[in-house]
Write a protein that holds these residues in place. Structure first.
Motif, PDB file in Angstrom:
ATOM      1  N   VAL A 166      52.630  55.635  64.973  1.00  0.00           N
ATOM      2  CA  VAL A 166      51.569  54.630  64.940  1.00  0.00           C
ATOM      3  C   VAL A 166      52.238  53.255  64.938  1.00  0.00           C
ATOM      4  N   PHE A 241      53.868  50.794  54.737  1.00  0.00           N
ATOM      5  CA  PHE A 241      52.721  51.199  55.545  1.00  0.00           C
ATOM      6  C   PHE A 241      53.128  52.110  56.703  1.00  0.00           C
ATOM      7  N   SER A 242      54.381  52.534  56.708  1.00  0.00           N
ATOM      8  CA  SER A 242      54.909  53.353  57.790  1.00  0.00           C
ATOM      9  C   SER A 242      55.486  54.642  57.244  1.00  0.00           C
ATOM     10  N   ARG A 243      56.038  55.439  58.132  1.00  0.00           N
ATOM     11  CA  ARG A 243      56.642  56.700  57.714  1.00  0.00           C
ATOM     12  C   ARG A 243      57.838  56.485  56.791  1.00  0.00           C
ATOM     13  N   GLN A 276      53.058  61.270  51.452  1.00  0.00           N
ATOM     14  CA  GLN A 276      53.848  60.115  51.863  1.00  0.00           C
ATOM     15  C   GLN A 276      55.349  60.364  51.799  1.00  0.00           C
ATOM     16  N   ARG A 306      50.440  62.620  58.906  1.00  0.00           N
ATOM     17  CA  ARG A 306      50.261  61.236  59.364  1.00  0.00           C
ATOM     18  C   ARG A 306      48.793  60.837  59.313  1.00  0.00           C
ATOM     19  N   ASP A 307      47.927  61.678  59.857  1.00  0.00           N
ATOM     20  CA  ASP A 307      46.499  61.345  59.909  1.00  0.00           C
ATOM     21  C   ASP A 307      45.887  61.320  58.509  1.00  0.00           C
ATOM     22  N   ARG A 309      47.534  60.561  55.780  1.00  0.00           N
ATOM     23  CA  ARG A 309      48.068  59.374  55.103  1.00  0.00           C
ATOM     24  C   ARG A 309      47.250  58.146  55.452  1.00  0.00           C
ATOM     25  N   TYR A 310      46.831  58.042  56.718  1.00  0.00           N
ATOM     26  CA  TYR A 310      46.103  56.856  57.168  1.00  0.00           C
ATOM     27  C   TYR A 310      44.586  57.055  57.175  1.00  0.00           C
TER      28      TYR A 310
END
Length: 597
Positions: A166, A241-243, A276, A306-307, A309-310
């Motif tokens: 993302v 806010f990222s991996r 996370q 990922r999905d 998490r966001y």
């Protein structure tokens, strides 16, 4: 002494934002932990569990041992970035203290120490520190080079697929790619103008001083440090806010896990640490048969996490998973992927209704009497040869058996639970628990690995030993209560997901097979065994897609050349029979056929 320059501003702002966001996340997640979890933490802190957690942090968060086991090249890449950066920070702090003593130095003073040395009139260089810091920088740069290479030539790194990112992932990744090359340039220019450095920065600096006019090199001096600071600042702002949030999440997760915290069927705050902690390394992609055999490339665990998490998880992603455990087996962080997917389904699909299944009250179709109870399960009832074989085995061992569901009964509840219907599943669990209690059994045998797992993990059957029929048959043989004939027949064995990866039962079925014939292992076996494709956990793929997976598994088993394909799961048996050209039998069948008396 001054340890401030304007170029430090991006770094200071980025570090401040990063630590503030991480602190807010930690506080939020920890405050929402249930009291029972806090009690586990309190009981575990002052125990050897803490030391064990520290050692695991070193092994996995810094050295990345699990990734090394799966892919040594990827392991080196991750280790060079994690352990190398950690050593650069640690040795850098020691270097600062070696020059300045124990005086307080602001964070940027440590990070940009090579810049502040000449600015504070420090001219004496310590060759040992220069050499070690150059060596560590080269170590990290080698990992950066591999990371660049992996994005464009993943197959050469042993990966068929890499992850899709993302926006914040791309921003953080790009910044990270430039952090260490920018440091190399900045420190090399500094060495060219002021001396110092070792074989790397000193060597490049000497080359620059010889090739570039001093005034030109001086003009590049400040911009080089600005670029390095900006790269760090951008990475730090994007990181939470990222991996890359996994850097600061995996470590507390390891401690919480050692203290006994676990995810459950229903979501809880602890799950945030697991979700996370995923670095999106992509190792879970290649083992997924939905990807390798069906070409489905957007539902793997890395994308599910990922999905989630966001907060953009959809049912089509949550439900499209065999939950076979192949990805969980290779996950370098040890994330409980199946449980996280299960509690996501529960949030989306569970329909509480206290009156559902009330019609079960008083229903009892069981037969016989005995301290040993046999629960066939839905799928075993659909494979009557397995049921008949178990009857012959019980008779040969002169075992008095209570049959829970010989003429039909109530499902164990696991299929409903895997779909997210935990309240409905609990109704079935309560019914069966009461049934087992009323008939006073002390040993419960089942031929279905799906039933086995739910009996062991969800039923809390105090005083009742739960066994898979492979374990029970082997026990009878070793006790001398069951005799079998050995022949020249050849067999290959398929490890069911729920029995092998799910329950850790690998040796018992093989020991039984080797008592009646010769065992030939397929290419994928034990922990690496393939899923048959007919998992009750997947509610998304259709029958044709299930058949495609089954045919691939059957082909591999057929290639062993064995006369008979053996499995220990009725669901796997039905699936493999659809694709195999050879005879497919349950473990109980080949035992019943080879009874010596």
């Amino acid at each position: 002494m001054s340890f401030y320059a304007e170029f430090c501003i991006p770094f200071i702002v980025g570090a401040t934002v990063m630590f503030a966001v991480i602190a807010v996340k930690y506080i939020t997640w920890l405050r929402r932990l249930p009291k029972s979890d806090w009690m586990l933490i309190a009981r575990g802190i002052a125990t050897p569990r803490t030391a064990a957690a520290v050692w695991e942090v070193v092994r996995e968060s810094l050295l990345h041992r699990r990734i090394f086991r799966v892919n040594p090249l990827l392991g080196y890449m991750h280790m060079s970035l994690a352990f190398g950066w950690f050593l650069l920070i640690a040795v850098g702090w020691i270097e600062t203290m070696a020059y300045l003593g124990l005086r307080w130095v602001p964070l940027q003073g440590h990070v940009f120490f090579k810049y502040f040395m000449p600015m504070n009139g420090i001219e004496a260089h310590k060759p040992v520190f220069d050499f070690v810091m150059d060596l560590l920088l080269l170590f990290v740069l080698s990992g950066v080079a591999l990371a660049w290479f992996k994005r464009f030539r993943s197959r050469a790194m042993g990966m068929k697929r890499t992850t899709k990112h993302v926006l914040f992932d791309r921003v953080a990744l790009t910044a990270l790619w430039f952090v260490f090359p920018a440091r190399l340039v900045a420190e090399s220019i500094t060495s060219g103008l002021h001396g110092g450095g070792s074989f790397l920065t000193g060597g490049i600096g000497a080359g620059l001083a010889a090739a570039v006019p001093p005034e030109v090199l001086a003009m590049a001096y400040e911009p080089a440090w600005w670029f390095y600071s900006c790269a760090l600042g951008v990475f730090f702002v994007a990181m939470p806010f990222s991996r890359y949030m996994h850097i600061f999440t995996e470590i507390p997760l390891i401690f919480l896990r050692h203290y006994g915290l676990r995810p459950e069927a229903r979501e809880k705050s602890y799950d945030n640490f697991e979700v996370q902690a995923c670095s999106r390394c992509g190792i879970c992609i290649d083992p997924c048969q939905l990807q390798s055999q069906l070409g489905i490339n957007d539902v793997q665990s890395v994308y599910f996490l990922r999905d989630r998490r966001y907060a953009m998880l959809q049912q089509k992603i949550a439900n499209n998973c065999l939950m076979c455990g192949r990805c969980e087996e290779v996950c370098p962080v040890g994330i409980n992927l199946n449980t996280l997917r299960l509690n996501s389904r529960t949030t989306m699909r569970n329909i509480p209704n206290e009156r559902r299944y009330n019609y079960l009250a008083g229903v009892d179709r069981s037969q016989g009497e005995g301290r040993v109870g046999y629960f066939a399960g839905c799928m075993t009832l659909l494979t009557p040869k397995t049921l008949a074989a178990m009857q012959r085995i019980f008779d040969a061992a002169h075992e008095d058996v209570w049959w829970a569901d010989k003429d039909g009964g109530v499902c164990c509840g696991r299929p409903l639970k895997l779909s997210g219907e935990v309240d409905s599943a609990q109704k079935m669990i309560d019914y069966n628990k009461d049934l087992f209690r009323r008939h006073g059994i002390t040993t419960l045998v089942t031929s279905c690995p799906i039933c086995l797992r739910v009996f062991r993990e969800e039923y809390a059957l105090e005083g009742v030993e739960v066994l898979h029929h492979s374990e029970y048959i082997l026990r009878l043989m070793r006790q001398g209560r069951l005799s079998v004939k050995y022949s020249a027949a050849t067999f290959t064995y398929h490890d069911p997901c729920e029995l092998g990866r799910g329950s850790g039962i690998y040796d018992e079925p093989r020991a039984v097979i080797e008592a009646v014939g010769h065992l030939m292992e397929p290419a994928h076996t034990r922990e690496d065994s393939l899923c048959c494709g007919s998992s009750v956990a997947n509610t998304a793929i259709n029958d044709a897609q299930q058949l495609t997976i089954a045919e691939g598994v059957a082909h591999e088993l057929d290639e062993t050349g064995a006369e008979t394909v053996v499995t220990s799961c009725p669901l796997c048996k039905k699936a493999i029979m659809r694709g195999s050209k050879r005879r497919v039998a349950d473990l109980s069948e080949i035992v019943a056929e080879n009874l010596s008396r």
